[in-house]
Write a protein that holds these residues in place. Structure first.
Motif, PDB file in Angstrom:
ATOM      1  N   ASN A  74      77.532 -20.386 -58.401  1.00 45.68           N
ATOM      2  CA  ASN A  74      77.629 -19.106 -59.138  1.00 45.68           C
ATOM      3  C   ASN A  74      77.742 -19.730 -60.502  1.00 45.68           C
ATOM      4  O   ASN A  74      78.618 -20.547 -61.002  1.00 45.68           O
ATOM      5  CB  ASN A  74      79.334 -18.474 -58.693  1.00 45.68           C
ATOM      6  N   LEU A  75      76.915 -18.947 -61.341  1.00 48.17           N
ATOM      7  CA  LEU A  75      76.863 -19.387 -62.863  1.00 48.17           C
ATOM      8  C   LEU A  75      76.949 -17.794 -63.529  1.00 48.17           C
ATOM      9  O   LEU A  75      76.398 -16.957 -63.293  1.00 48.17           O
ATOM     10  CB  LEU A  75      75.331 -19.738 -63.035  1.00 48.17           C
ATOM     11  N   GLU A  76      77.999 -18.122 -64.334  1.00 51.24           N
ATOM     12  CA  GLU A  76      78.358 -16.938 -65.271  1.00 51.24           C
ATOM     13  C   GLU A  76      78.111 -17.250 -66.682  1.00 51.24           C
ATOM     14  O   GLU A  76      78.441 -18.409 -67.225  1.00 51.24           O
ATOM     15  CB  GLU A  76      79.629 -16.582 -64.945  1.00 51.24           C
ATOM     16  N   ILE A  77      77.249 -16.473 -67.293  1.00 51.60           N
ATOM     17  CA  ILE A  77      76.796 -16.561 -68.587  1.00 51.60           C
ATOM     18  C   ILE A  77      77.256 -15.261 -69.585  1.00 51.60           C
ATOM     19  O   ILE A  77      76.915 -14.390 -69.230  1.00 51.60           O
ATOM     20  CB  ILE A  77      75.366 -16.679 -68.654  1.00 51.60           C
ATOM     21  N   ALA A  78      78.175 -15.619 -70.487  1.00 52.59           N
ATOM     22  CA  ALA A  78      78.850 -14.461 -71.165  1.00 52.59           C
ATOM     23  C   ALA A  78      77.999 -13.854 -72.198  1.00 52.59           C
ATOM     24  O   ALA A  78      76.957 -14.305 -72.632  1.00 52.59           O
ATOM     25  CB  ALA A  78      80.041 -15.142 -71.755  1.00 52.59           C
ATOM     26  N   ASP A  79      78.386 -12.689 -72.509  1.00 50.83           N
ATOM     27  CA  ASP A  79      77.587 -11.763 -73.431  1.00 50.83           C
ATOM     28  C   ASP A  79      77.527 -12.619 -74.637  1.00 50.83           C
ATOM     29  O   ASP A  79      76.460 -12.517 -75.314  1.00 50.83           O
ATOM     30  CB  ASP A  79      78.276 -10.373 -73.704  1.00 50.83           C
ATOM     31  N   ALA A  80      78.658 -13.274 -75.082  1.00 55.93           N
ATOM     32  CA  ALA A  80      78.519 -13.790 -76.330  1.00 55.93           C
ATOM     33  C   ALA A  80      77.395 -14.895 -76.624  1.00 55.93           C
ATOM     34  O   ALA A  80      76.639 -15.122 -77.634  1.00 55.93           O
ATOM     35  CB  ALA A  80      79.971 -14.629 -76.642  1.00 55.93           C
ATOM     36  N   TYR A  81      77.200 -15.751 -75.452  1.00 54.20           N
ATOM     37  CA  TYR A  81      76.149 -16.692 -75.505  1.00 54.20           C
ATOM     38  C   TYR A  81      74.874 -16.078 -75.465  1.00 54.20           C
ATOM     39  O   TYR A  81      73.992 -16.316 -76.189  1.00 54.20           O
ATOM     40  CB  TYR A  81      76.422 -17.586 -74.107  1.00 54.20           C
ATOM     41  N   CYS A  82      74.568 -14.779 -74.639  1.00 56.40           N
ATOM     42  CA  CYS A  82      73.283 -14.242 -74.469  1.00 56.40           C
ATOM     43  C   CYS A  82      72.895 -13.654 -75.680  1.00 56.40           C
ATOM     44  O   CYS A  82      71.542 -13.817 -76.345  1.00 56.40           O
ATOM     45  CB  CYS A  82      73.436 -13.475 -73.327  1.00 56.40           C
ATOM     46  N   ASN A 169      82.905 -15.302 -84.487  1.00 54.37           N
ATOM     47  CA  ASN A 169      83.288 -16.358 -85.516  1.00 54.37           C
ATOM     48  C   ASN A 169      84.668 -16.735 -85.317  1.00 54.37           C
ATOM     49  O   ASN A 169      85.179 -18.077 -85.349  1.00 54.37           O
ATOM     50  CB  ASN A 169      83.385 -16.065 -86.931  1.00 54.37           C
ATOM     51  N   ALA A 170      85.509 -15.933 -84.853  1.00 50.77           N
ATOM     52  CA  ALA A 170      86.896 -16.197 -84.589  1.00 50.77           C
ATOM     53  C   ALA A 170      87.106 -17.047 -83.218  1.00 50.77           C
ATOM     54  O   ALA A 170      87.668 -18.038 -83.188  1.00 50.77           O
ATOM     55  CB  ALA A 170      87.773 -14.834 -84.332  1.00 50.77           C
ATOM     56  N   ILE A 171      86.228 -16.760 -82.236  1.00 47.29           N
ATOM     57  CA  ILE A 171      86.186 -17.581 -81.108  1.00 47.29           C
ATOM     58  C   ILE A 171      85.626 -18.925 -81.180  1.00 47.29           C
ATOM     59  O   ILE A 171      86.233 -19.890 -80.959  1.00 47.29           O
ATOM     60  CB  ILE A 171      85.161 -16.837 -79.988  1.00 47.29           C
ATOM     61  N   ARG A 172      84.363 -19.035 -82.172  1.00 45.88           N
ATOM     62  CA  ARG A 172      83.940 -20.258 -82.374  1.00 45.88           C
ATOM     63  C   ARG A 172      85.095 -21.254 -83.178  1.00 45.88           C
ATOM     64  O   ARG A 172      85.143 -22.367 -83.000  1.00 45.88           O
ATOM     65  CB  ARG A 172      82.948 -20.245 -83.547  1.00 45.88           C
ATOM     66  N   ILE A 174      88.519 -20.873 -83.128  1.00 44.22           N
ATOM     67  CA  ILE A 174      89.664 -21.304 -81.874  1.00 44.22           C
ATOM     68  C   ILE A 174      88.856 -22.535 -81.110  1.00 44.22           C
ATOM     69  O   ILE A 174      89.621 -23.368 -80.950  1.00 44.22           O
ATOM     70  CB  ILE A 174      89.553 -20.110 -81.205  1.00 44.22           C
ATOM     71  N   GLU A 175      87.836 -22.448 -80.705  1.00 44.72           N
ATOM     72  CA  GLU A 175      87.276 -23.501 -79.811  1.00 44.72           C
ATOM     73  C   GLU A 175      87.375 -24.754 -80.720  1.00 44.72           C
ATOM     74  O   GLU A 175      87.386 -25.879 -80.083  1.00 44.72           O
ATOM     75  CB  GLU A 175      85.713 -23.134 -79.393  1.00 44.72           C
ATOM     76  N   ASP A 176      86.857 -24.824 -82.055  1.00 42.91           N
ATOM     77  CA  ASP A 176      86.715 -25.941 -82.627  1.00 42.91           C
ATOM     78  C   ASP A 176      88.012 -26.667 -83.240  1.00 42.91           C
ATOM     79  O   ASP A 176      88.133 -27.633 -83.297  1.00 42.91           O
ATOM     80  CB  ASP A 176      85.944 -25.897 -83.970  1.00 42.91           C
ATOM     81  N   ASN A 177      89.140 -25.721 -83.359  1.00 45.66           N
ATOM     82  CA  ASN A 177      90.434 -26.017 -83.614  1.00 45.66           C
ATOM     83  C   ASN A 177      91.649 -25.878 -82.711  1.00 45.66           C
ATOM     84  O   ASN A 177      92.836 -25.794 -83.120  1.00 45.66           O
ATOM     85  CB  ASN A 177      90.749 -25.236 -85.021  1.00 45.66           C
ATOM     86  N   TYR A 178      91.105 -25.443 -81.367  1.00 43.98           N
ATOM     87  CA  TYR A 178      92.170 -25.274 -80.526  1.00 43.98           C
ATOM     88  C   TYR A 178      93.522 -26.396 -80.432  1.00 43.98           C
ATOM     89  O   TYR A 178      94.706 -25.909 -79.983  1.00 43.98           O
ATOM     90  CB  TYR A 178      91.658 -24.915 -79.170  1.00 43.98           C
ATOM     91  N   GLN A 189      92.809 -15.184 -91.795  1.00 51.34           N
ATOM     92  CA  GLN A 189      92.371 -15.602 -93.126  1.00 51.34           C
ATOM     93  C   GLN A 189      90.945 -16.416 -93.203  1.00 51.34           C
ATOM     94  O   GLN A 189      90.127 -16.207 -94.410  1.00 51.34           O
ATOM     95  CB  GLN A 189      93.401 -16.696 -93.740  1.00 51.34           C
ATOM     96  N   HIS A 190      90.448 -17.030 -92.245  1.00 51.77           N
ATOM     97  CA  HIS A 190      89.179 -17.662 -92.067  1.00 51.77           C
ATOM     98  C   HIS A 190      88.089 -16.391 -91.938  1.00 51.77           C
ATOM     99  O   HIS A 190      86.987 -16.820 -92.545  1.00 51.77           O
ATOM    100  CB  HIS A 190      89.129 -18.448 -90.730  1.00 51.77           C
TER     101      HIS A 190
END
Length: 785
Positions: A74-82, A169-172, A174-178, A189-190
């Protein structure tokens, strides 16, 4: 390994017994590796068997059920990636399933199978480059979906379209600074927006709140380290942004109903046997029944997929659709054919082993009617006579020519002899006597029926022709023609001379009288050279039509003057130039094919040089005569025209459809189709790879009206990669010569590619094909009862 956020993709391999999915904001791919599973959704209800693959579009609820053991990747590819890599993602849906996929696209489905296996293996390897490997395969997979399985839809998901740059941008961020102590205020603020607005927007688009999303990322990374590393739990808590081990343990227990320590003991002890399935952060699903798969069972299945499925190509692009309705065609033409006259130089060249091999190869491949020779009498083939006291002379001046003529007779090839005006003028009576003796000798050896098939052509060189003395040429030609026909009355004697200009007109005084005496006319037609001053791209029709136009004008002139004789094109080429690219590494297969097809309706014979060595000009030993085209290169390797003649000879039946880029025939056994991509540019200034690629074409050809039945389909691919001789020589770039091993390897690989498959055709046949520059794709559809 550090996994990509599940907000972008996730891959699992599980046994599925009962799974209910309420909809995923992205593409889901299900690939059955073992057993079977029933899939139910609002679009269909079907059973997926082993090796079946199914794509489920975004926000589509579905249910999986099975009573037997299975393995489903099962592979799921999110909208954000596509949408990050394909901006029009939300304007389409994607149709990929065994029931929906046309036969012409099945090999792209095989590509997807292999890519899914690659992604799963990369996930299991946990190497430093695994993340790069996964992203590479994902991009490749999406490119296939967008290129071949995309279906435009009028229903646009406006919610998806508003998956804003702010949230991406917010997700990115969060991923970089979680793993740091970040807050919603810092993210706001970012992005230069208010906290309240970001909170509402995040929940609306992502589906969960900021805190829940942040904690899910922390837990996903932490659980991975728990299973796959031996780091102390307090180190893992620090690494992934928890205050301390106490907070980590408390929150972990709320999320997974167990402690980190017990979780590690339960899963890490079986690390070699199971695959951990991370929590999906996009949705909350009802109770479902699925279980992990043993790696020992999974890996052989994945490796087998990779070993048996060849990746077709890394290049995908849109294609042009070409519908050909055979029921509406009014064409019913015969297949054109014209004699080939192969120039070998002096007759004694036929004593050479390589020349005989080349002639024999040609005879097996196509219909060689004549071998053309020069300097028959004035050259060195016929030996001098001398006085002997033997009652019956044992010496024959025809010793060499006997061997050569015997070879031609064995292969049922007639002789085509050049007689140069200069040589005849110099020796006149001697020349005529030698010709008569030569002919009488071979009438005695092989009979009149064979020798009277021979033809002679009287050559007047451009440098010696003077319109003011045309009567001189007229008298010489009449003398030699009368001498030959006195010995062999049915023998044809033609004329080659420069009184036919580049436009196909004859303007010289007395020329018409001369032409009326000829049994046939030979002429030359070569396009103007391509030089640095020539524009970069040249219209293909102009390069083909310039040869056709001259033949057409010459025919018109002869008809206007009541001269009804065959026309032989003795010297020709598609184009010439100043660089080796123009007549060397630049592949011209389709250009030659279309040129010959255009000429067949106007000329009765076409001259071709046997090999490159014979293109060497007589008075310029270091100069290649590019006004003629040759069949063989060095060591019997075949140049493109060899296979062009082979394809023309393979055409059977009647032509039922044709255009500038295809030809279709029907015969008692089925159908034949030739697709071409005639491309002309000036390689002197345009050999760059990116320009050559811009001439490539991808076509979806649909034939309507084919008789239904089972067919065996052969496809010959002839292009720069398959059959081009110069490309093979470039692979062996050496200045120290080619040994026998290299030569044999080059000859084995200088052939068109052949593929065969069976297909049941009802009333329509489709083929998706990519044609390289000047490529020829030859299809044979043989009906099998």
């Amino acid at each position: 390994m550090p996994l990509k956020s599940l907000a972008e993709y996730q891959v699992t391999a599980m046994q599925k017994y009962h799974v209910v999915n309420t909809g995923y904001q992205g593409i889901t791919l299900l690939y059955v590796l073992k057993g079977s599973v029933n899939v139910t959704c609002n679009e269909y209800c079907q059973t997926l068997q082993k090796n079946d693959i199914l794509l489920i579009n975004r926000d589509t609820p579905y249910q999986l059920d099975s009573l037997q053991a299975n393995i489903v990747l099962n592979l799921e590819i999110a909208d954000a990636y596509c949408v990050r890599y394909y901006k029009n993602y939300f304007f389409s849906r994607y149709i990929l399933g065994e029931m929906e996929t046309p036969d012409i696209k099945k090999h792209y489905v095989d590509n997807i199978r292999r890519l899914l296996a690659n992604i799963m293996i990369s996930y299991l390897k946990e190497s430093q480059q695994s993340l790069l490997e996964i992203n590479h395969s994902l991009s490749h997979l999406l490119l296939i979906l967008v290129s071949f399985f995309r279906e435009p839809t009028s229903k646009i998901d406006h919610k998806a379209l508003t998956y804003s740059d702010k949230i991406k941008n917010a997700i990115r961020f969060i991923e970089d600074n979680y793993n740091k102590q970040i807050s919603l205020q810092q993210v706001a603020q970012h992005e230069y927006i208010s906290i309240s607005y970001l909170s509402r927007l995040f929940k609306k688009e992502v589906g969960i709140g900021f805190i829940e999303y942040l904690n899910n990322i922390k837990f996903e990374r932490a659980t991975h380290d728990l299973i796959h590393t031996k780091s102390p739990i307090y180190r893992i808590a620090e690494k992934h942004g928890f205050f301390d081990v106490k907070q980590f343990t408390k929150m972990f227990k709320l999320q997974y109903q167990t402690t980190p320590k017990k979780y590690r003991i339960e899963y890490q002890s079986n690390q070699a046997d199971i695959i951990f399935t991370p929590v999906n952060h996009y949705r909350k699903e009802p109770q479902q029944t699925e279980s992990p798969v043993a790696v020992a069972e999974l890996l052989p299945l994945l490796v087998n997929i990779i070993n048996t499925q060849d990746l077709i190509s890394n290049e995908y692009s849109s294609y042009d659709e070409q519908l050909i309705d055979l029921t509406q065609s009014t064409i019913d033409d015969t297949i054109p054919s014209t004699p080939y006259i192969i120039f070998v130089g002096e007759l004694q060249e036929l004593l050479k082993e390589n020349v005989k091999q080349q002639i024999a190869l040609l005879k097996e491949t196509t219909h060689i009617n004549y071998v053309e020779v020069s300097h028959l009498i004035s050259g060195n083939t016929i030996l001098p006579e001398f006085i002997t006291d033997e009652p019956t002379p044992t010496h024959s001046p025809y010793y060499n020519s006997d061997i050569a003529i015997a070879f031609l007779h064995k292969h049922n090839i007639a002789l085509f002899v050049r007689i140069y005006h200069k040589s005849f003028k110099m020796f006149n009576d001697i020349y005529m006597n030698k010709i008569i003796k030569f002919l009488q000798n071979y009438v005695n050896h092989y009979g009149l029926d064979y020798v009277q098939r021979w033809q002679f052509i009287y050559y007047i060189d451009e440098s010696e022709f003077n319109p003011k003395t045309a009567h001189e040429f007229f008298n010489s030609f009449v003398q030699i023609r009368q001498a030959i026909q006195s010995c062999i009355p049915q023998c044809k004697v033609g004329l080659y001379c420069p009184i036919i200009n580049h436009e196909g007109e004859v303007e010289s005084y007395g020329a018409k009288d001369l032409l009326q005496q000829a049994d046939f006319l030979g002429y030359a037609s070569t396009p103007d050279p391509l030089s640095e001053e020539t524009s970069q791209t040249v219209t293909p029709d102009n390069r083909v039509m310039c040869l056709q136009r001259k033949a057409q004008k010459l025919r018109t002139f002869l008809k206007r003057n009541d001269i009804n004789v065959p026309l032989y094109l003795m010297k020709w080429n598609t184009f010439t130039g100043n660089t080796r690219h123009t007549n060397g590494s630049y592949f011209r297969g389709a250009l030659i094919f279309q040129t010959l097809l255009a000429l067949f309706q106007y000329v009765n014979g076409i001259g071709i040089v046997l090999n490159t060595e014979m293109q060497q000009e007589e008075n310029k030993p270091n100069h290649i005569d590019t006004s003629r085209i040759a069949l063989f290169y060095l060591f019997n390797t075949k140049r493109p025209i060899f296979y062009v003649l082979k394809f023309l000879d393979k055409l059977k039946g009647r032509i039922i459809a044709r255009s500038a880029d295809y030809l279709i025939t029907e015969n008692p056994y089925g159908y034949q189709m030739i697709l071409t991509n005639v491309s002309v540019f000036n390689p002197h200034i345009s050999i760059q790879a990116h320009l050559i690629q811009s001439f490539q074409q991808q076509r979806l050809v649909s034939l309507m009206g084919i008789k239904p039945g089972n067919y065996q389909i052969k496809k010959y691919t002839f292009d720069q990669q398959n059959g081009a001789v110069y490309r093979q020589y470039l692979y062996f770039s050496t200045k120290f010569g080619y040994d026998q091993e290299i030569i044999e390897y080059i000859n084995r690989n200088t052939v068109p590619e052949l593929a065969v498959h069976d297909e049941n055709i009802k009333d329509k046949w489709e083929v998706l094909t990519k044609l390289d520059i000047n490529a020829i794709h030859f299809y044979e559809l043989k009906r099998v009862e």
